[in-house]
Design a protein around this motif. Structure first.
Motif, PDB file in Angstrom:
ATOM      1  N   LEU A  53       0.851  -1.190   0.000  1.00 59.99           N
ATOM      2  CA  LEU A  53       0.000   0.000   0.000  1.00 59.99           C
ATOM      3  C   LEU A  53       0.879   1.230   0.000  1.00 59.99           C
ATOM      4  N   LEU A  54       0.383   2.305  -0.599  1.00 57.21           N
ATOM      5  CA  LEU A  54       1.040   3.602  -0.533  1.00 57.21           C
ATOM      6  C   LEU A  54      -0.019   4.603  -0.096  1.00 57.21           C
ATOM      7  N   SER A  55       0.140   5.106   1.101  1.00 55.51           N
ATOM      8  CA  SER A  55      -0.782   6.100   1.650  1.00 55.51           C
ATOM      9  C   SER A  55      -0.051   7.438   1.677  1.00 55.51           C
ATOM     10  N   PHE A  56      -0.721   8.499   1.211  1.00 54.67           N
ATOM     11  CA  PHE A  56      -0.096   9.820   1.293  1.00 54.67           C
ATOM     12  C   PHE A  56      -1.110  10.845   1.753  1.00 54.67           C
ATOM     13  N   TYR A  57      -0.604  11.832   2.507  1.00 50.08           N
ATOM     14  CA  TYR A  57      -1.492  12.856   3.049  1.00 50.08           C
ATOM     15  C   TYR A  57      -0.677  14.067   3.481  1.00 50.08           C
ATOM     16  N   ALA A  58      -1.342  15.224   3.459  1.00 47.58           N
ATOM     17  CA  ALA A  58      -0.704  16.475   3.876  1.00 47.58           C
ATOM     18  C   ALA A  58      -0.575  16.477   5.393  1.00 47.58           C
ATOM     19  N   THR A  59       0.579  16.939   5.873  1.00 45.72           N
ATOM     20  CA  THR A  59       0.778  17.024   7.320  1.00 45.72           C
ATOM     21  C   THR A  59       0.792  18.469   7.810  1.00 45.72           C
ATOM     22  N   SER A  60       1.263  19.366   6.986  1.00 48.27           N
ATOM     23  CA  SER A  60       1.261  20.787   7.356  1.00 48.27           C
ATOM     24  C   SER A  60       1.592  21.602   6.112  1.00 48.27           C
ATOM     25  N   GLY A  61       1.409  22.878   6.231  1.00 46.95           N
ATOM     26  CA  GLY A  61       1.733  23.766   5.128  1.00 46.95           C
ATOM     27  C   GLY A  61       1.616  25.208   5.576  1.00 46.95           C
ATOM     28  N   LYS A  62       2.232  26.101   4.814  1.00 46.29           N
ATOM     29  CA  LYS A  62       2.148  27.517   5.167  1.00 46.29           C
ATOM     30  C   LYS A  62       2.638  28.368   4.004  1.00 46.29           C
ATOM     31  N   ARG A  63       2.282  29.616   4.052  1.00 45.28           N
ATOM     32  CA  ARG A  63       2.801  30.596   3.101  1.00 45.28           C
ATOM     33  C   ARG A  63       4.137  31.104   3.626  1.00 45.28           C
ATOM     34  N   ASP A  64       5.017  31.420   2.701  1.00 46.87           N
ATOM     35  CA  ASP A  64       6.310  31.989   3.057  1.00 46.87           C
ATOM     36  C   ASP A  64       6.081  33.391   3.632  1.00 46.87           C
ATOM     37  N   THR A  65       6.746  33.717   4.732  1.00 48.89           N
ATOM     38  CA  THR A  65       6.541  35.028   5.354  1.00 48.89           C
ATOM     39  C   THR A  65       7.176  36.157   4.547  1.00 48.89           C
ATOM     40  N   ASP A  66       8.268  35.867   3.841  1.00 48.90           N
ATOM     41  CA  ASP A  66       8.921  36.898   3.040  1.00 48.90           C
ATOM     42  C   ASP A  66       8.271  37.048   1.669  1.00 48.90           C
ATOM     43  N   ASN A  67       7.759  35.969   1.132  1.00 46.53           N
ATOM     44  CA  ASN A  67       7.112  35.994  -0.176  1.00 46.53           C
ATOM     45  C   ASN A  67       5.785  35.240  -0.075  1.00 46.53           C
ATOM     46  N   PRO A  68       4.680  35.959   0.167  1.00 46.91           N
ATOM     47  CA  PRO A  68       3.393  35.288   0.361  1.00 46.91           C
ATOM     48  C   PRO A  68       2.864  34.570  -0.884  1.00 46.91           C
ATOM     49  N   LEU A  69       3.553  34.717  -2.017  1.00 47.56           N
ATOM     50  CA  LEU A  69       3.149  33.985  -3.213  1.00 47.56           C
ATOM     51  C   LEU A  69       3.718  32.567  -3.235  1.00 47.56           C
ATOM     52  N   LEU A  70       4.594  32.252  -2.284  1.00 49.16           N
ATOM     53  CA  LEU A  70       5.145  30.894  -2.175  1.00 49.16           C
ATOM     54  C   LEU A  70       4.380  30.122  -1.102  1.00 49.16           C
ATOM     55  N   LEU A  71       3.913  28.961  -1.478  1.00 48.82           N
ATOM     56  CA  LEU A  71       3.201  28.082  -0.558  1.00 48.82           C
ATOM     57  C   LEU A  71       4.017  26.809  -0.386  1.00 48.82           C
ATOM     58  N   THR A  72       4.229  26.426   0.863  1.00 48.72           N
ATOM     59  CA  THR A  72       4.956  25.206   1.168  1.00 48.72           C
ATOM     60  C   THR A  72       3.998  24.235   1.836  1.00 48.72           C
ATOM     61  N   SER A  73       4.027  23.000   1.384  1.00 46.23           N
ATOM     62  CA  SER A  73       3.194  21.959   1.965  1.00 46.23           C
ATOM     63  C   SER A  73       4.029  20.700   2.137  1.00 46.23           C
TER      64      SER A  73
END
Length: 143
Positions: A53-73
């Motif tokens: 089996l391969l299970s995948f899921y998001a654990t956390s994420g946020k926008r970059d504080t210096d560049n709000p156009l960058l999203l990290t997940s």
């Protein structure tokens, strides 16, 4: 955007012929695809694991504080096998090479950068199931 990443990551994983071969899935077998590549954390009882089996899921994420156009997940990918440690490691190794240090373009999302930030064995709570985990960081430009 994170919801879109679920869909795009599933597309990437479910169309990779080498990964499907390691999971023992024929590309046209849609039932096995949905049972063995799972877009969520909660799984069926692991004592019933008969195929990888391969299970995948998001654990956390946020926008970059210096560049709000960058999203990290961050996504966790759990490779679970019925006690076959070598197979779990082969699948995890393939996932590492598929995702680490790549700039992906998936279904209209451009500039999706991925890095594997950690890898480790994870406890399943069942002696008959083995789990190896990769945590992957996705960074994308939000327009």
């Amino acid at each position: 955007m994170v919801v879109d990443l679920y869909h795009h990551l599933y597309e990437l994983l479910s169309t990779d012929s080498q990964l499907l071969g390691l999971l023992g899935i024929a590309p046209e077998d849609k039932d096995s695809l949905s049972r063995q590549i799972i877009k969520q954390r909660k799984l069926a009882p692991l004592s019933d694991v008969a195929k990888p089996l391969l299970s995948f899921y998001a654990t956390s994420g946020k926008r970059d504080t210096d560049n709000p156009l960058l999203l990290t997940s961050f996504f966790r990918l759990d490779v679970i096998t019925p006690g076959d440690i070598e197979l779990a490691h082969q699948i995890a190794n393939h996932l590492f090479h598929l995702l680490d240090g790549k700039s992906l373009s998936i279904n209209g999302i451009e500039g999706l950068d991925t890095y594997v930030v950690s890898q480790q064995e994870s406890d399943t709570g069942h002696s008959s199931a083995y789990c190896f985990t990769l945590v992957t960081k996705f960074t994308l430009q939000v327009c």
